[in-house]
Design a protein around this motif. Structure first.
Motif, mmCIF file in Angstrom:
data_model
loop_
_atom_site.group_PDB
_atom_site.id
_atom_site.type_symbol
_atom_site.label_atom_id
_atom_site.label_comp_id
_atom_site.label_asym_id
_atom_site.label_seq_id
_atom_site.Cartn_x
_atom_site.Cartn_y
_atom_site.Cartn_z
ATOM 1 N N HIS A 69 0.818 -1.223 0.000
ATOM 2 C CA HIS A 69 0.000 0.000 0.000
ATOM 3 C C HIS A 69 0.848 1.268 0.000
ATOM 4 O O HIS A 69 0.443 2.295 -0.525
ATOM 5 N N ILE A 70 2.055 1.204 0.554
ATOM 6 C CA ILE A 70 2.910 2.409 0.566
ATOM 7 C C ILE A 70 3.484 2.657 -0.831
ATOM 8 O O ILE A 70 3.405 3.755 -1.369
ATOM 9 N N SER A 72 2.388 1.689 -3.653
ATOM 10 C CA SER A 72 1.391 1.961 -4.691
ATOM 11 C C SER A 72 0.636 3.272 -4.443
ATOM 12 O O SER A 72 -0.186 3.675 -5.261
ATOM 13 N N ASP A 73 0.939 3.938 -3.343
ATOM 14 C CA ASP A 73 0.247 5.185 -3.009
ATOM 15 C C ASP A 73 0.841 6.352 -3.809
ATOM 16 O O ASP A 73 1.968 6.787 -3.559
ATOM 17 N N GLU A 74 0.055 6.851 -4.766
ATOM 18 C CA GLU A 74 0.580 7.905 -5.650
ATOM 19 C C GLU A 74 0.748 9.246 -4.951
ATOM 20 O O GLU A 74 1.391 10.158 -5.470
ATOM 21 N N LYS A 75 0.147 9.371 -3.781
ATOM 22 C CA LYS A 75 0.272 10.646 -3.061
ATOM 23 C C LYS A 75 1.608 10.758 -2.319
ATOM 24 O O LYS A 75 1.983 11.822 -1.855
ATOM 25 N N ARG A 76 2.323 9.655 -2.211
ATOM 26 C CA ARG A 76 3.596 9.708 -1.480
ATOM 27 C C ARG A 76 4.698 10.282 -2.369
ATOM 28 O O ARG A 76 4.599 10.260 -3.591
ATOM 29 N N ARG A 78 7.680 9.965 -4.210
ATOM 30 C CA ARG A 78 8.479 8.863 -4.750
ATOM 31 C C ARG A 78 9.923 9.258 -5.044
ATOM 32 O O ARG A 78 10.729 8.425 -5.447
ATOM 33 N N LYS A 99 6.832 10.950 4.375
ATOM 34 C CA LYS A 99 5.880 10.559 3.330
ATOM 35 C C LYS A 99 6.538 10.022 2.061
ATOM 36 O O LYS A 99 5.937 9.989 0.994
#
Ligand SMILES: [Zn+2]
Length: 202
Positions: A69-70, A72-76, A78, A99
């Motif tokens: 989940h981390i 694949s989280d586009e809000k994080r 990268r 984040k």
């Protein structure tokens, strides 16, 4: 008195768990025999764990989904990749408000446990940084290994390899406020938050 072979085998298996000696292993097994409902639930959940939990292809953490989940989280963010030793460290750093993404590097160098330079999976880390989809490529690698001899040895090794193989990447290390010998897992959120914000460029 000789014990049933199956029971003895079960006790011997429990002895393989961390911090479990022969006496504790025996207590666990007899406790389960006296609590059949718990035993049934454990049998069920362990088979589900084996069947459904996998290692995330990006960070190596265990997850029910791949990527986890981390990752694949586009809000994080990268662009940030934080290198830790174990899942408990992710849990600790999450509480600091960080984040970015993570990468679990295990094992780290530990001469006492016979883990040397060659055991560090540096190639996998390099692959995670270089040979991934463009949107997953980090611009900064933050090393957050514990401030123990093992963590120090491994940090030096990673920095050397990253600098040798990758140009144009920022390498930093969390530092401020964490004393020598400190384990990330046990650091409090405030200290970790400060340590990440005040990370040092290497
Ligand atoms: Zn992941």
């Amino acid at each position: 008195m000789e014990r049933s072979k199956i029971l003895q085998y079960c006790i011997d298996l429990f002895k393989n768990l961390p911090s479990v000696g022969p006496k504790t292993a025996e207590r666990f097994v007899y406790f389960l025999l006296n609590n059949p409902k718990l035993l049934d639930e454990l049998i069920l959940v362990l088979s589900q764990v084996k069947e459904k939990i996998t290692s995330c292809k990006y960070c190596n953490d265990f997850s029910e989904t791949n990527p986890c989940h981390i990752c694949s989280d586009e809000k994080r963010d990268r662009k940030l990749l934080c290198v830790v030793e174990k899942h408990a460290d992710i849990y600790a750093i999450e509480s600091s408000g960080y984040k970015g993404l993570y990468y679990i590097l295990s094992p780290i160098i530990s001469p006492l446990e016979g883990k040397m330079l060659k055991d560090v999976k540096i190639e996998s880390l390099l692959t995670r940084i270089i040979n991934v989809e463009k949107e997953m490529q980090p611009q900064e690698v933050i090393i957050a290994l514990s401030f123990t001899t093992e963590g120090e040895l491994t940090t030096n090794y990673i920095v050397e390899k990253l600098k040798e193989k990758i140009v144009n990447i920022k390498i930093s290390r969390i530092a401020y406020g964490l004393p020598t010998g400190a384990e990330i897992e046990y650091a409090d959120p405030k200290t970790l938050s400060f340590a990440i914000k005040n990370r040092i460029s290497l």
